[in-house]
Design an enzyme around this catalytic site. Sequence first.
Site, PDB file in Angstrom:
ATOM      1  N   HIS A  92       1.307   9.627   5.020  1.00 40.37           N
ATOM      2  CA  HIS A  92       2.186   9.632   3.849  1.00 40.37           C
ATOM      3  C   HIS A  92       2.960  10.946   3.816  1.00 40.37           C
ATOM      4  O   HIS A  92       2.365  12.022   3.948  1.00 40.37           O
ATOM      5  CB  HIS A  92       1.372   9.566   2.556  1.00 40.37           C
TER       6      HIS A  92
ATOM      7  N   HIS B 121      -1.586   5.569   8.995  1.00 34.24           N
ATOM      8  CA  HIS B 121      -0.269   5.901   8.444  1.00 34.24           C
ATOM      9  C   HIS B 121      -0.345   7.245   7.749  1.00 34.24           C
ATOM     10  O   HIS B 121      -1.301   7.531   7.026  1.00 34.24           O
ATOM     11  CB  HIS B 121       0.233   4.815   7.484  1.00 34.24           C
TER      12      HIS B 121
HETATM   13  P1  5GP Z   1      -3.170   3.711   1.823  1.00 38.21           P
HETATM   14  O1  5GP Z   1      -3.773   3.595   0.475  1.00 38.21           O
HETATM   15  O2  5GP Z   1      -3.764   2.721   2.809  1.00 38.21           O
HETATM   16  O3  5GP Z   1      -3.201   5.123   2.355  1.00 38.21           O
HETATM   17  O4  5GP Z   1      -1.632   3.395   1.664  1.00 38.21           O
HETATM   18  C1  5GP Z   1      -1.046   2.178   1.997  1.00 38.21           C
HETATM   19  C2  5GP Z   1       0.357   2.222   1.469  1.00 38.21           C
HETATM   20  O5  5GP Z   1       1.070   1.162   2.060  1.00 38.21           O
HETATM   21  C3  5GP Z   1       0.461   2.051  -0.044  1.00 38.21           C
HETATM   22  O6  5GP Z   1       1.075   3.206  -0.598  1.00 38.21           O
HETATM   23  C4  5GP Z   1       1.283   0.790  -0.208  1.00 38.21           C
HETATM   24  O7  5GP Z   1       2.214   0.888  -1.266  1.00 38.21           O
HETATM   25  C5  5GP Z   1       1.979   0.654   1.127  1.00 38.21           C
HETATM   26  N1  5GP Z   1       2.239  -0.711   1.528  1.00 38.21           N
HETATM   27  C6  5GP Z   1       1.362  -1.753   1.508  1.00 38.21           C
HETATM   28  N2  5GP Z   1       1.942  -2.868   1.972  1.00 38.21           N
HETATM   29  C7  5GP Z   1       3.215  -2.529   2.295  1.00 38.21           C
HETATM   30  C8  5GP Z   1       4.311  -3.282   2.835  1.00 38.21           C
HETATM   31  O8  5GP Z   1       4.241  -4.477   3.102  1.00 38.21           O
HETATM   32  N3  5GP Z   1       5.466  -2.611   3.037  1.00 38.21           N
HETATM   33  C9  5GP Z   1       5.589  -1.272   2.771  1.00 38.21           C
HETATM   34  N4  5GP Z   1       6.778  -0.706   3.006  1.00 38.21           N
HETATM   35  N5  5GP Z   1       4.574  -0.535   2.260  1.00 38.21           N
HETATM   36  C10 5GP Z   1       3.402  -1.168   2.030  1.00 38.21           C
END
Ligand code: 5GP
Length: 137
Positions: free
Chosen positions: A100, A98
């Site tokens: 950001h 993903h």
């Molecule tokens: P990472 O730390 O893996 O780069 O970011 C994962 C992101 O996914 C986090 O910012 C978290 O808030 C978001 N996230 C986790 N679970 C969900 C979800 O069920 N729905 C949405 N919309 N965002 C999520």
Amino acid sequence: MSCIFCRIVEGEIPAEVVAREPEVTAFLDVQPLADGHVLVVPRAHAACIEDLEPPAADALFRTVVRLAGPVREALGAAGTTIGVNNGEATGQTVPHVHVHIVPRWPDDGAGTIHTIFPRTVKRSLADVGSAIRRAVG
Ligand code: 5GP
Ligand code: ZN
């Protein structure tokens, strides 16, 4: 299907979707770092950037490029910080690639990509450059 982002892509669980394309879905982060914090994900499950098939990578980054301006404009932001936590060791919490997109304002108190690193450099640029060129082939 246990992957939360696969389930969002398939519409099995709700999300605030801002763009849906055949190979890519973009939706708001449920715990936004700022208003307009968007996550852009490929339809095909891949844990890390290097696991993406080239067409999925193309589609993903095309969508990031397409959304960056509208996200900024919709929030009246001055710019966006765009980043990927790529792999568990980097703090990636959801093992589905993903990107950001986080809107930024001049006095929002956030740092730059440089501020997340303490700058632990031990090797010369020439040494590192040749190591990477060998690995790239
Ligand atoms: P990472 O730390 O893996 O780069 O970011 C994962 C992101 O996914 C986090 O910012 C978290 O808030 C978001 N996230 C986790 N679970 C969900 C979800 O069920 N729905 C949405 N919309 N965002 C999520
Ligand atoms: Zn997935």
